[in-house]
Design an enzyme around this catalytic site. Sequence first.
Site, PDB file in Angstrom:
ATOM      1  N   TYR A 233      20.026  64.183  59.306  1.00 42.42           N
ATOM      2  CA  TYR A 233      20.215  64.624  60.701  1.00 42.42           C
ATOM      3  C   TYR A 233      20.677  63.454  61.568  1.00 42.42           C
ATOM      4  O   TYR A 233      21.672  63.538  62.284  1.00 42.42           O
ATOM      5  CB  TYR A 233      18.897  65.200  61.228  1.00 42.42           C
ATOM      6  CG  TYR A 233      18.964  65.739  62.635  1.00 42.42           C
ATOM      7  CD1 TYR A 233      19.433  67.023  62.888  1.00 42.42           C
ATOM      8  CD2 TYR A 233      18.559  64.963  63.719  1.00 42.42           C
ATOM      9  CE1 TYR A 233      19.504  67.513  64.170  1.00 42.42           C
ATOM     10  CE2 TYR A 233      18.625  65.451  65.009  1.00 42.42           C
ATOM     11  CZ  TYR A 233      19.089  66.730  65.234  1.00 42.42           C
ATOM     12  OH  TYR A 233      19.166  67.218  66.520  1.00 42.42           O
TER      13      TYR A 233
ATOM     14  N   VAL B  17      30.737  75.880  60.224  1.00 42.17           N
ATOM     15  CA  VAL B  17      31.317  74.644  60.753  1.00 42.17           C
ATOM     16  C   VAL B  17      31.849  73.696  59.687  1.00 42.17           C
ATOM     17  O   VAL B  17      32.617  72.795  60.008  1.00 42.17           O
ATOM     18  CB  VAL B  17      30.345  73.866  61.684  1.00 42.17           C
ATOM     19  CG1 VAL B  17      30.082  74.621  62.955  1.00 42.17           C
ATOM     20  CG2 VAL B  17      29.076  73.495  60.974  1.00 42.17           C
TER      21      VAL B  17
ATOM     22  N   VAL C 119      14.441  70.356  73.205  1.00 48.54           N
ATOM     23  CA  VAL C 119      14.468  71.742  73.685  1.00 48.54           C
ATOM     24  C   VAL C 119      13.656  72.656  72.763  1.00 48.54           C
ATOM     25  O   VAL C 119      13.697  72.520  71.531  1.00 48.54           O
ATOM     26  CB  VAL C 119      15.942  72.228  73.749  1.00 48.54           C
ATOM     27  CG1 VAL C 119      16.012  73.651  74.288  1.00 48.54           C
ATOM     28  CG2 VAL C 119      16.778  71.282  74.614  1.00 48.54           C
ATOM     29  N   LYS C 120      12.979  73.598  73.363  1.00 44.21           N
ATOM     30  CA  LYS C 120      12.202  74.598  72.598  1.00 44.21           C
ATOM     31  C   LYS C 120      13.168  75.579  71.923  1.00 44.21           C
ATOM     32  O   LYS C 120      13.735  76.437  72.593  1.00 44.21           O
ATOM     33  CB  LYS C 120      11.317  75.416  73.537  1.00 44.21           C
ATOM     34  CG  LYS C 120      10.183  74.670  74.187  1.00 44.21           C
ATOM     35  CD  LYS C 120       9.398  75.651  75.070  1.00 44.21           C
ATOM     36  CE  LYS C 120       8.747  74.983  76.247  1.00 44.21           C
ATOM     37  NZ  LYS C 120       7.791  73.949  75.953  1.00 44.21           N
TER      38      LYS C 120
ATOM     39  N   ARG D   8      27.935  81.523  61.798  1.00 39.10           N
ATOM     40  CA  ARG D   8      28.323  81.615  60.383  1.00 39.10           C
ATOM     41  C   ARG D   8      27.991  82.980  59.812  1.00 39.10           C
ATOM     42  O   ARG D   8      28.615  83.422  58.857  1.00 39.10           O
ATOM     43  CB  ARG D   8      27.658  80.515  59.582  1.00 39.10           C
ATOM     44  CG  ARG D   8      26.145  80.507  59.622  1.00 39.10           C
ATOM     45  CD  ARG D   8      25.616  79.393  58.775  1.00 39.10           C
ATOM     46  NE  ARG D   8      24.221  79.100  59.091  1.00 39.10           N
ATOM     47  CZ  ARG D   8      23.518  78.184  58.457  1.00 39.10           C
ATOM     48  NH1 ARG D   8      24.068  77.495  57.487  1.00 39.10           N
ATOM     49  NH2 ARG D   8      22.271  77.948  58.792  1.00 39.10           N
TER      50      ARG D   8
ATOM     51  N   ASP E  55      14.237  77.245  67.611  1.00 35.71           N
ATOM     52  CA  ASP E  55      13.750  77.358  66.232  1.00 35.71           C
ATOM     53  C   ASP E  55      13.762  75.992  65.545  1.00 35.71           C
ATOM     54  O   ASP E  55      12.877  75.669  64.751  1.00 35.71           O
ATOM     55  CB  ASP E  55      14.629  78.331  65.432  1.00 35.71           C
ATOM     56  CG  ASP E  55      14.378  79.772  65.838  1.00 35.71           C
ATOM     57  OD1 ASP E  55      13.411  80.017  66.600  1.00 35.71           O
ATOM     58  OD2 ASP E  55      15.145  80.656  65.405  1.00 35.71           O
TER      59      ASP E  55
ATOM     60  N   LYS F 227      22.096  81.720  68.515  1.00 39.25           N
ATOM     61  CA  LYS F 227      20.719  81.536  68.991  1.00 39.25           C
ATOM     62  C   LYS F 227      20.554  80.149  69.602  1.00 39.25           C
ATOM     63  O   LYS F 227      21.484  79.328  69.605  1.00 39.25           O
ATOM     64  CB  LYS F 227      19.715  81.732  67.861  1.00 39.25           C
ATOM     65  CG  LYS F 227      19.763  80.674  66.762  1.00 39.25           C
ATOM     66  CD  LYS F 227      18.616  80.894  65.771  1.00 39.25           C
ATOM     67  CE  LYS F 227      18.604  79.828  64.707  1.00 39.25           C
ATOM     68  NZ  LYS F 227      17.480  79.928  63.807  1.00 39.25           N
ATOM     69  N   GLY F 228      19.351  79.894  70.127  1.00 41.32           N
ATOM     70  CA  GLY F 228      19.002  78.575  70.623  1.00 41.32           C
ATOM     71  C   GLY F 228      19.918  78.088  71.736  1.00 41.32           C
ATOM     72  O   GLY F 228      20.342  78.848  72.610  1.00 41.32           O
TER      73      GLY F 228
HETATM   74  N1  LIG Z   1      16.535  71.545  70.116  1.00 40.64           N
HETATM   75  C1  LIG Z   1      16.619  70.242  70.391  1.00 40.64           C
HETATM   76  O1  LIG Z   1      15.651  69.622  70.929  1.00 40.64           O
HETATM   77  C2  LIG Z   1      17.884  69.479  70.100  1.00 40.64           C
HETATM   78  C3  LIG Z   1      17.955  68.111  70.472  1.00 40.64           C
HETATM   79  C4  LIG Z   1      19.118  67.399  70.203  1.00 40.64           C
HETATM   80  C5  LIG Z   1      20.193  68.038  69.581  1.00 40.64           C
HETATM   81  N2  LIG Z   1      20.076  69.359  69.224  1.00 40.64           N
HETATM   82  C6  LIG Z   1      21.223  69.954  68.565  1.00 40.64           C
HETATM   83  O2  LIG Z   1      21.636  71.151  69.215  1.00 40.64           O
HETATM   84  C7  LIG Z   1      22.241  72.027  68.254  1.00 40.64           C
HETATM   85  C8  LIG Z   1      21.610  73.402  68.406  1.00 40.64           C
HETATM   86  O3  LIG Z   1      20.232  73.270  68.051  1.00 40.64           O
HETATM   87  P1  LIG Z   1      19.111  74.324  68.448  1.00 40.64           P
HETATM   88  O4  LIG Z   1      17.924  73.533  68.852  1.00 40.64           O
HETATM   89  O5  LIG Z   1      19.676  75.352  69.359  1.00 40.64           O
HETATM   90  O6  LIG Z   1      18.786  74.923  67.007  1.00 40.64           O
HETATM   91  P2  LIG Z   1      18.689  76.432  66.462  1.00 40.64           P
HETATM   92  O7  LIG Z   1      18.076  77.332  67.491  1.00 40.64           O
HETATM   93  O8  LIG Z   1      18.031  76.300  65.142  1.00 40.64           O
HETATM   94  O9  LIG Z   1      20.212  76.863  66.287  1.00 40.64           O
HETATM   95  C9  LIG Z   1      21.037  76.226  65.341  1.00 40.64           C
HETATM   96  C10 LIG Z   1      22.343  76.988  65.310  1.00 40.64           C
HETATM   97  O10 LIG Z   1      23.255  76.300  64.439  1.00 40.64           O
HETATM   98  C11 LIG Z   1      23.775  77.253  63.502  1.00 40.64           C
HETATM   99  N3  LIG Z   1      24.208  76.602  62.262  1.00 40.64           N
HETATM  100  C12 LIG Z   1      23.480  75.857  61.405  1.00 40.64           C
HETATM  101  N4  LIG Z   1      24.250  75.460  60.371  1.00 40.64           N
HETATM  102  C13 LIG Z   1      25.488  75.959  60.593  1.00 40.64           C
HETATM  103  C14 LIG Z   1      26.701  75.907  59.878  1.00 40.64           C
HETATM  104  N5  LIG Z   1      26.823  75.241  58.739  1.00 40.64           N
HETATM  105  N6  LIG Z   1      27.785  76.544  60.395  1.00 40.64           N
HETATM  106  C15 LIG Z   1      27.696  77.205  61.565  1.00 40.64           C
HETATM  107  N7  LIG Z   1      26.560  77.305  62.293  1.00 40.64           N
HETATM  108  C16 LIG Z   1      25.468  76.677  61.798  1.00 40.64           C
HETATM  109  C17 LIG Z   1      22.614  78.213  63.283  1.00 40.64           C
HETATM  110  O11 LIG Z   1      23.086  79.413  62.678  1.00 40.64           O
HETATM  111  P3  LIG Z   1      22.101  80.344  61.779  1.00 40.64           P
HETATM  112  O12 LIG Z   1      21.322  81.191  62.743  1.00 40.64           O
HETATM  113  O13 LIG Z   1      23.063  81.099  60.924  1.00 40.64           O
HETATM  114  O14 LIG Z   1      21.206  79.426  60.999  1.00 40.64           O
HETATM  115  C18 LIG Z   1      22.185  78.403  64.746  1.00 40.64           C
HETATM  116  O15 LIG Z   1      23.059  79.261  65.426  1.00 40.64           O
HETATM  117  C19 LIG Z   1      21.989  71.410  66.862  1.00 40.64           C
HETATM  118  O16 LIG Z   1      23.164  70.766  66.430  1.00 40.64           O
HETATM  119  C20 LIG Z   1      20.887  70.377  67.128  1.00 40.64           C
HETATM  120  O17 LIG Z   1      20.962  69.286  66.250  1.00 40.64           O
HETATM  121  C21 LIG Z   1      18.969  70.090  69.475  1.00 40.64           C
END
Ligand SMILES: NC(=O)c1ccc[n+]([C@@H]2O[C@H](COP(=O)([O-])OP(=O)(O)OC[C@H]3O[C@@H](n4cnc5c(N)ncnc54)[C@H](OP(=O)(O)O)[C@@H]3O)[C@@H](O)[C@H]2O)c1
Length: 217
Positions: A140, A70, A171-172, A43, A174, A21-22
């Site tokens: 984090y 991971v 980014v928008k 996972r 979850d 997702k995301g």
């Molecule tokens: N959104 C932002 O504005 C933003 C900004 C900077 C950095 N990031 C980084 O971008 C990455 C993706 O974020 P997102 O915004 O797309 O969030 P998200 O939609 O909540 O997606 C997070 C993803 O990480 C997976 N995940 C979490 N813990 C895990 C683990 N232990 N092992 C394997 N997979 C795991 C989740 O799997 P489940 O579905 O199983 O929970 C999900 O697929 C993150 O590392 C976040 O810190 C995001």
Amino acid sequence: MERDITSLPTKRVAVVTGGNKGIGLEVCRQLAADGITVVLTARDETRGVEAAEKLSGMGLSSVVFHQLEVNNAAVGGMEYVQGVDTNKEQVVNNEDLRKELDDVDNLTEERLDEVLDSFLKDFEAGALEAHGWPTAFAAYKTAKVAMNAYTRILARRHPELRVNCAHPGYVKTDMTIDSGFLTPEEGGRNVVTVALLPDGGPTGAFFAEGKEASFLG
Ligand SMILES: NC(=O)c1ccc[n+]([C@@H]2O[C@H](COP(=O)([O-])OP(=O)(O)OC[C@H]3O[C@@H](n4cnc5c(N)ncnc54)[C@H](OP(=O)(O)O)[C@@H]3O)[C@@H](O)[C@H]2O)c1
């Protein structure tokens, strides 16, 4: 069910963590649309398979699912490196530690482990603020700083590879409760741009929204 990667049409392969997702899912979609074989990892098998099937339904057949938590650094004989997420915020208030983490020529994996161990001890002892750690989103932010540093350690150790990290923008998804400024497509593009840098391009670098930037703010 996982598919056999050798049955796939393209030889260029990307492994994406958190691909269900995301931003991770969008990165999978864009890479597959670019003709790259994508190992979409998640996972949770059910969520991962559903995501891979969703991409197949969009005509992107070069996507395979592989279950991956991971925290397991090496799975099935393959090394996985999560290198698509980081954050440029100024997160370490301890000036000596900031300098040390920035001194990539002398920084080691062992020292990085020690730093993270001391963070965990201070976290458990309620001593984050006293020792200069961030107090809001402490785990984090510290994880992102550690990944930035580890990116540079890996890049130095493997000059034959390109090892970079990228901040996708806000980014928008979850994770941000849909409060970000960018769509997952835009955030994903900022990551894919870095992943597809040409051979001989930068290594050990940090990219913010697609552009090379300094590591610690
Ligand atoms: N959104 C932002 O504005 C933003 C900004 C900077 C950095 N990031 C980084 O971008 C990455 C993706 O974020 P997102 O915004 O797309 O969030 P998200 O939609 O909540 O997606 C997070 C993803 O990480 C997976 N995940 C979490 N813990 C895990 C683990 N232990 N092992 C394997 N997979 C795991 C989740 O799997 P489940 O579905 O199983 O929970 C999900 O697929 C993150 O590392 C976040 O810190 C995001």
